[in-house]
Design an enzyme around this catalytic site. Sequence first.
Site, PDB file in Angstrom:
ATOM      1  N   ASP A   1       8.117  -8.959   6.508  1.00 21.91           N
ATOM      2  CA  ASP A   1       6.990  -8.205   5.967  1.00 21.91           C
ATOM      3  C   ASP A   1       7.022  -8.293   4.453  1.00 21.91           C
ATOM      4  OD1 ASP A   1       4.662  -6.480   6.351  1.00 21.91           O
ATOM      5  OD2 ASP A   1       5.852  -4.927   5.406  1.00 21.91           O
TER       6      ASP A   1
ATOM      7  N   GLU B   1       5.003  -6.607   0.822  1.00 23.16           N
ATOM      8  CA  GLU B   1       4.060  -5.692   0.179  1.00 23.16           C
ATOM      9  C   GLU B   1       3.578  -6.405  -1.077  1.00 23.16           C
ATOM     10  OE1 GLU B   1       3.023  -3.156   1.763  1.00 23.16           O
ATOM     11  OE2 GLU B   1       4.624  -3.044   3.252  1.00 23.16           O
TER      12      GLU B   1
ATOM     13  N   HIS C   1       3.774   2.654   3.257  1.00 24.56           N
ATOM     14  CA  HIS C   1       4.096   1.368   3.864  1.00 24.56           C
ATOM     15  C   HIS C   1       5.103   0.685   2.950  1.00 24.56           C
ATOM     16  CE1 HIS C   1       0.899   0.812   6.970  1.00 24.56           C
ATOM     17  NE2 HIS C   1       0.399   1.835   6.307  1.00 24.56           N
TER      18      HIS C   1
ATOM     19  N   ASP D   1       8.802  -1.182   7.549  1.00 21.49           N
ATOM     20  CA  ASP D   1       7.854  -1.868   8.419  1.00 21.49           C
ATOM     21  C   ASP D   1       8.512  -2.942   9.285  1.00 21.49           C
ATOM     22  OD1 ASP D   1       5.900  -0.214   7.490  1.00 21.49           O
ATOM     23  OD2 ASP D   1       4.741  -1.755   6.460  1.00 21.49           O
TER      24      ASP D   1
END
Length: 185
Positions: free
Chosen positions: A7, A9, A152, A157
């Site tokens: 993941d 960001e 998040h 995540d």
Amino acid sequence: MRQIILDVETTGLFVTEKHKIIEICCLEIVDRKITGKKFHTYLNPNRKIDVAASKITGIKDFFLLNKPFFKDIVDEFLDFIIGCELIIHNAKFDISFINYELYLINHKIKNIKDHIIIFDTLIYSRKLYPGKKNNLDALASRCSININRKYHGALLDVIILAKIYFTITMLQTTFLFKLSKNIFS
């Protein structure tokens, strides 16, 4: 089989607007077990984070000032993921940002998809649950996975995604066959 839950960001939603990665997390799975081995880092994007992105991630510009740049971690990151199956929710988004970062540093790898296999849990969940919301929160709720998060973040995540992946890929545990009476004649 070695798999990596991944993941990222970002500073915003679009590489076309020159947004960049601010956090990457990869969690290793071997034979459907989380090994505990991970790659995790925050990155200095050398640009401002959009207000909306900051509200979602809780990450502020000042926090990233002393963090490494993508070029500083790229080799370690690629060593961790190359040759593995990456499990990503909405892979198109994450892969576009990884490829953009590779492009910006003129890396010899131009498209990460040429070096990995991708399992996109968003595409898979849309087939399992057509017409329903299939974001991480909705899937976690549907899979009875308790998530308690304010923001998040890539680290949290990947853990949530690992639990979702295990759940949605274990739904079919048997195969049912309907045989015709004349199949063996």
